[in-house]
Design a protein around this motif. Structure first.
Motif, mmCIF file in Angstrom:
data_model
loop_
_atom_site.group_PDB
_atom_site.id
_atom_site.type_symbol
_atom_site.label_atom_id
_atom_site.label_comp_id
_atom_site.label_asym_id
_atom_site.label_seq_id
_atom_site.Cartn_x
_atom_site.Cartn_y
_atom_site.Cartn_z
ATOM 1 N N LEU A 135 -6.818 -3.403 13.075
ATOM 2 C CA LEU A 135 -6.136 -3.117 11.814
ATOM 3 C C LEU A 135 -4.740 -2.616 12.149
ATOM 4 N N PHE A 136 -3.739 -3.248 11.564
ATOM 5 C CA PHE A 136 -2.354 -2.814 11.732
ATOM 6 C C PHE A 136 -1.889 -2.186 10.430
ATOM 7 N N LEU A 137 -1.121 -1.137 10.540
ATOM 8 C CA LEU A 137 -0.505 -0.510 9.383
ATOM 9 C C LEU A 137 0.980 -0.372 9.693
ATOM 10 N N PHE A 138 1.813 -1.033 8.889
ATOM 11 C CA PHE A 138 3.252 -1.035 9.115
ATOM 12 C C PHE A 138 3.968 -0.336 7.973
ATOM 13 N N ASN A 139 5.111 0.248 8.293
ATOM 14 C CA ASN A 139 6.011 0.749 7.274
ATOM 15 C C ASN A 139 6.729 -0.480 6.718
ATOM 16 N N GLN A 140 6.340 -0.890 5.537
ATOM 17 C CA GLN A 140 6.820 -2.148 4.957
ATOM 18 C C GLN A 140 8.258 -2.022 4.486
ATOM 19 N N PRO A 141 9.140 -2.958 4.896
ATOM 20 C CA PRO A 141 10.518 -2.923 4.408
ATOM 21 C C PRO A 141 10.572 -3.270 2.918
ATOM 22 N N SER A 142 11.567 -2.759 2.232
ATOM 23 C CA SER A 142 11.683 -3.000 0.787
ATOM 24 C C SER A 142 11.919 -4.472 0.465
ATOM 25 N N ASN A 143 12.456 -5.222 1.413
ATOM 26 C CA ASN A 143 12.721 -6.652 1.184
ATOM 27 C C ASN A 143 11.619 -7.539 1.766
ATOM 28 N N PHE A 144 10.419 -7.004 1.922
ATOM 29 C CA PHE A 144 9.317 -7.765 2.511
ATOM 30 C C PHE A 144 9.013 -9.012 1.689
ATOM 31 N N ASN A 145 8.902 -10.137 2.378
ATOM 32 C CA ASN A 145 8.403 -11.361 1.750
ATOM 33 C C ASN A 145 7.712 -12.195 2.818
ATOM 34 N N MET A 146 6.869 -13.100 2.360
ATOM 35 C CA MET A 146 6.106 -13.942 3.266
ATOM 36 C C MET A 146 6.885 -15.228 3.536
ATOM 37 N N PRO A 147 7.319 -15.437 4.784
ATOM 38 C CA PRO A 147 7.992 -16.703 5.097
ATOM 39 C C PRO A 147 7.055 -17.883 4.832
ATOM 40 N N VAL A 148 7.613 -18.973 4.366
ATOM 41 C CA VAL A 148 6.836 -20.161 3.999
ATOM 42 C C VAL A 148 5.952 -20.625 5.156
ATOM 43 N N TYR A 149 6.452 -20.536 6.369
ATOM 44 C CA TYR A 149 5.689 -20.997 7.538
ATOM 45 C C TYR A 149 4.308 -20.339 7.625
ATOM 46 N N TYR A 150 4.186 -19.086 7.197
ATOM 47 C CA TYR A 150 2.942 -18.333 7.365
ATOM 48 C C TYR A 150 2.005 -18.419 6.153
ATOM 49 N N LEU A 168 0.853 -1.186 0.000
ATOM 50 C CA LEU A 168 0.000 0.000 0.000
ATOM 51 C C LEU A 168 0.890 1.236 0.000
ATOM 52 N N THR A 169 0.445 2.275 -0.656
ATOM 53 C CA THR A 169 1.206 3.523 -0.665
ATOM 54 C C THR A 169 0.296 4.661 -0.259
ATOM 55 N N ARG A 170 0.899 5.775 0.073
ATOM 56 C CA ARG A 170 0.117 6.958 0.411
ATOM 57 C C ARG A 170 0.141 7.975 -0.720
ATOM 58 N N SER A 171 0.835 7.637 -1.796
ATOM 59 C CA SER A 171 0.937 8.542 -2.935
ATOM 60 C C SER A 171 -0.119 8.187 -3.987
ATOM 61 N N ILE A 172 -0.864 9.167 -4.423
ATOM 62 C CA ILE A 172 -1.891 8.961 -5.445
ATOM 63 C C ILE A 172 -1.261 8.548 -6.769
ATOM 64 N N ASN A 173 -0.105 9.089 -7.093
ATOM 65 C CA ASN A 173 0.537 8.831 -8.383
ATOM 66 C C ASN A 173 1.573 7.715 -8.319
ATOM 67 N N SER A 174 1.490 6.870 -7.309
ATOM 68 C CA SER A 174 2.464 5.791 -7.155
ATOM 69 C C SER A 174 2.279 4.737 -8.238
ATOM 70 N N SER A 175 3.386 4.144 -8.661
ATOM 71 C CA SER A 175 3.319 3.088 -9.661
ATOM 72 C C SER A 175 3.203 1.706 -9.014
ATOM 73 N N SER A 176 3.343 1.634 -7.693
ATOM 74 C CA SER A 176 3.252 0.328 -7.035
ATOM 75 C C SER A 176 1.799 -0.106 -6.909
ATOM 76 N N LYS A 177 1.587 -1.395 -6.859
ATOM 77 C CA LYS A 177 0.241 -1.966 -6.771
ATOM 78 C C LYS A 177 0.109 -2.720 -5.459
ATOM 79 N N GLU A 178 -1.048 -2.574 -4.831
ATOM 80 C CA GLU A 178 -1.263 -3.339 -3.608
ATOM 81 C C GLU A 178 -1.321 -4.823 -3.945
ATOM 82 N N ASN A 179 -0.924 -5.624 -2.988
ATOM 83 C CA ASN A 179 -0.877 -7.067 -3.151
ATOM 84 C C ASN A 179 -1.698 -7.697 -2.025
ATOM 85 N N VAL A 180 -2.831 -8.285 -2.353
ATOM 86 C CA VAL A 180 -3.668 -8.937 -1.358
ATOM 87 C C VAL A 180 -3.067 -10.304 -1.069
#
Length: 97
Positions: free
Chosen positions: A53-68, A23-35
Motif C-alpha cells: 500500500l502506497f500513500l502519497f501526498n497528492q499534488p493539487s494538479n493530480f490527473n491520470m495520464p491517458v497512458y495509464y 483521500l484526506t486526513r480531516s474528518i470535516n473535509s469537503s473533498s471526496k475520495e475518488n476510486v
C-alpha cells in the motif's frame, strides 16, 4: 495497492489492485475520495507476495495520464489489464513522487 512480486523486474512492474485519490486526513473535509481503480482481490497461484500500500501526498494538479487509464479499468479483462503497470513511471508522471 499493488503486488510487486508477481513479475520481478527492474524497474518494478506491478499488478494494480486498487488506486484511490483525494483521500484526506480531516474528518470535516469537503473533498471526496475518488476510486480510480476499483479493488480487485489478490489471487496468487503460488509463492510469497508482498502486497504493498502506497500513500502519497497528492499534488493539487493530480490527473491520470491517458497512458495509464487502461491499467485502472475494471472490465471483463480484469485482472489481465492490471498487469505490468510501470510503477516508477506512473509515480513520476502523476507527480506523486
Amino acid at each position: 495497492m499493488v503486488d510487486p512480486d508477481w513479475n520481478q523486474t527492474t524497474p518494478p512492474s506491478v499488478i494494480v489492485h486498487t488506486v484511490v485519490a483525494n483521500l484526506t486526513r480531516s474528518i470535516n473535509s469537503s473533498s471526496k475520495e475518488n476510486v480510480i481503480a476499483t479493488y480487485v482481490a489478490p489471487q496468487p497461484k503460488s509463492g510469497t507476495h508482498n502486497y504493498t500500500l502506497f500513500l502519497f501526498n497528492q499534488p493539487s494538479n493530480f490527473n491520470m495520464p491517458v497512458y495509464y487509464e487502461s491499467f485502472m479499468e475494471t472490465t471483463d479483462q480484469t485482472p489481465i489489464n492490471r498487469l505490468n503497470l510501470p510503477l516508477e513511471s506512473f509515480i513520476n508522471q502523476t507527480g506523486l513522487g
